[in-house]
Design a protein around this motif. Structure first.
Motif: not given
Length: 280
Positions: A34-35, A145-150, A181-190, A275-280
């Motif tokens: 998602k990121v 939201l951190i938009p550029d990171a998703g 509220g509800e999480p946004d399933g399109e983005r990574m929820t931290l 914490i390193d959040v990486r795409r994959g």
């Protein structure tokens, strides 16, 4: 027999003296499709007004070496005692905010200051005003939201009934939803959630990654068994420090940086999490 007991006591006392005055840097990696780009967070929890050298210079030096994109605070930077000075906390927050964005989740100590105004008087308002001056994002059931990171950061504040010793209520996913509220399933929820005891609720709600603290690493840590006791006075708490997985959700529990009431850490130095959040 007495020699063995004396040696064991000496080891425990030595670890106690050393570990209350040092911290380690622990690295974690989380991958998510998602990121949008790699993102590095520093995780700080349970400082409780502790200083690692004047102005927390050692802690800030370690942070500078790691160069995070943002700082996550999982609560209890100060100790909620009426009239207690919080200069150590605000000085650290100010220095952190000069380096990168700071997302400050509420711990039980911040929460009690806020809701028990008759006891704490203006302490929370004064502290919150200092945080506002620093441009800190106070995540009191808030979302950013951190938009550029998703990545969407959600800060969960829970009521005192969930922190009670022995008889504390268990949270449900609906309790989390009622707060944020509800999480946004399109983005990574931290999710920043101070108490790790409710990981099942966080995962069922939809958190991709939860960061927590509160347990102080279990005060004393033992091989294989982990932390010995929780703030709720439960022996060998399930979630005391490190990484956990449940239903595809991850949780990272900081062992914290400070202490309160009983200044004890044995085989359990303070922790600055990276914490390193990486795409994959």
């Amino acid at each position: 027999m007495w020699i063995i007991l004396a040696a064991a006591c000496l080891i425990l006392v030595t670890s106690w003296i050393i570990d209350v005055n040092r911290f380690v840097v622990r690295h974690y990696e989380v991958r998510s499709p998602k990121v949008k780009r790699d993102y590095r967070f520093a995780l700080i929890a349970d400082l409780h007004n502790k200083e690692y050298d004047k102005g927390n210079a050692s802690l800030l030096d370690a942070l500078d070496r790691e160069r995070p994109d943002a700082v996550l605070i999982a609560g209890d930077v100060l100790t909620g005692v009426p009239g207690r000075d919080f200069t150590v906390a605000t000085e650290l927050i100010r220095n952190l905010s000069m380096r990168c964005p700071v997302y400050y989740g509420m711990g039980n100590h911040e929460y009690r200051m806020k809701i028990y105004s008759e006891r704490f008087e203006t302490m929370w308002n004064d502290y919150a005003a200092e945080l506002a001056k620093c441009g800190v994002h106070v995540m009191d059931n808030e979302r950013v939201l951190i938009p550029d990171a998703g990545i969407e950061i959600v800060g969960l504040s829970i009521g005192a009934r969930f922190y009670k010793k022995f008889v504390g209520r268990r949270m449900s996913a609906s309790d989390v939803e009622d707060c944020v509220g509800e999480p946004d399933g399109e983005r990574m929820t931290l999710l920043i959630a101070h108490d790790p005891d409710h990981f099942k609720a966080y995962s069922e709600w939809g958190a991709d990654l939860t960061v927590s603290g509160h347990v102080h690493g279990g005060v004393m840590r033992l091989p294989l068994l982990g932390g010995v006791i929780s703030p709720k006075l439960r022996l060998f708490p399930k979630y005391s420090g490190g990484e956990y997985s449940l239903n595809g959700s991850r949780m990272i529990v900081s062992c914290g940086l400070g202490m309160h009431t009983i200044n004890v850490r044995i085989f359990n130095p303070g922790e600055l999490g990276i914490i390193d959040v990486r795409r994959g």
